[in-house]
Design an enzyme around this catalytic site. Structure first.
Site, PDB file in Angstrom:
ATOM      1  N   CYS A  27     -55.324  28.449   8.087  1.00 28.91           N
ATOM      2  CA  CYS A  27     -56.377  27.973   7.192  1.00 28.91           C
ATOM      3  C   CYS A  27     -55.915  28.171   5.742  1.00 28.91           C
ATOM      4  CB  CYS A  27     -57.677  28.734   7.451  1.00 28.91           C
ATOM      5  SG  CYS A  27     -57.616  30.473   6.969  1.00 28.91           S
TER       6      CYS A  27
ATOM      7  N   GLU B 205     -55.855  16.398  19.797  1.00 23.24           N
ATOM      8  CA  GLU B 205     -56.228  16.002  18.434  1.00 23.24           C
ATOM      9  C   GLU B 205     -57.533  16.663  18.014  1.00 23.24           C
ATOM     10  OE1 GLU B 205     -57.072  11.964  15.803  1.00 23.24           O
ATOM     11  OE2 GLU B 205     -56.291  11.796  17.853  1.00 23.24           O
TER      12      GLU B 205
ATOM     13  N   GLU C  89     -52.994  35.632  11.433  1.00 21.61           N
ATOM     14  CA  GLU C  89     -51.934  35.598  10.425  1.00 21.61           C
ATOM     15  C   GLU C  89     -52.024  36.801   9.488  1.00 21.61           C
ATOM     16  OE1 GLU C  89     -53.096  31.190  11.139  1.00 21.61           O
ATOM     17  OE2 GLU C  89     -54.072  33.148  11.149  1.00 21.61           O
TER      18      GLU C  89
END
Length: 221
Positions: free
Chosen positions: A125, A59, A97
């Site tokens: 993002c 997490e 990416e």
């Protein structure tokens, strides 16, 4: 040595630009001065130690300020071609990416239909999400499925909006299940020389964390 650097907690969030002038910047500069600015590392298989740390679906992603992107591109043209490999942010300001669209996809047959699957350590993002939307709207022959280990800064409203915009642009977003981590282990992770291929060993909370992120993604989308 690289693995130790990976383990250091960092104030930079995964995938966000990291100001090399601040904090431990000088130490980073010394380690990285032999690298050109914003280098992207590419290859066929990533070291196992990186996979075990970076892809872990925890997490709180302290120290995980890189993006690892494993890709499979199936090109439907005169002759179907499948290519695969991985990209890694060597500097946090160059995103894997973006590099995929700038360096990998252009090498695939132009004009063909590309079915692309990414297995990414964390979700894109906001800036990368916008780039993904642009690519999908521009290239009607591109189909993109993104399997993510963790959701990056999912509490932020602008990040939630970015995830929704990707879905609207036709991108399929999925949280990686334990079986997906195993697939990456078998297909994208280096095995030590002289060793028989080690089977994937799931970490203790892998299923719980998958369910946690899957619920969050369903709420957002």
């Amino acid at each position: 040595k690289m693995a130790e650097k990976q383990e250091e907690p960092s104030t930079a969030q995964n995938g966000e630009p990291d100001n090399a002038e601040e904090g431990e910047g000088k130490k980073k500069k010394v380690k990285r001065e032999d690298l050109p600015p914003f280098e992207i590392v590419t290859g066929e298989r990533l070291p196992a130690i990186f996979f075990k740390f970076q892809f872990r679906n925890v997490e709180y992603s302290s120290g995980r300020n890189k993006t690892f992107l494993c890709y499979v591109v199936e090109t439907q043209g005169k002759e179907p071609v499948t290519s695969r490999g991985y990209l890694e942010d060597e500097h946090a300001a160059a995103h894997a990416e973006m590099a995929f669209f700038n360096t990998i996809l252009p090498k695939c047959q132009p004009g063909g239909r590309h079915d692309v699957t990414w297995y990414v350590s964390s979700s894109p993002c906001v800036t990368c999400a916008q780039r993904i939307c642009e690519a999908l709207r521009k290239d009607k022959g591109l189909r993109l499925t993104i399997m993510v280990g963790r959701l990056f800064m999912w509490e932020e409203p602008e990040m939630q909006a970015a995830l929704r915009s990707m879905k609207e642009a036709g991108c399929k977003l999925r949280i990686m299940k334990p079986q997906d981590f195993e697939y990456v282990w078998k297909n994208f992770v280096e095995q030590e020389e002289g060793e028989e291929a080690k089977s994937f060993v799931p970490w203790e909370d892998i299923q719980e964390n998958f369910q946690y992120y899957e619920e969050k993604l369903a709420e957002i989308l």
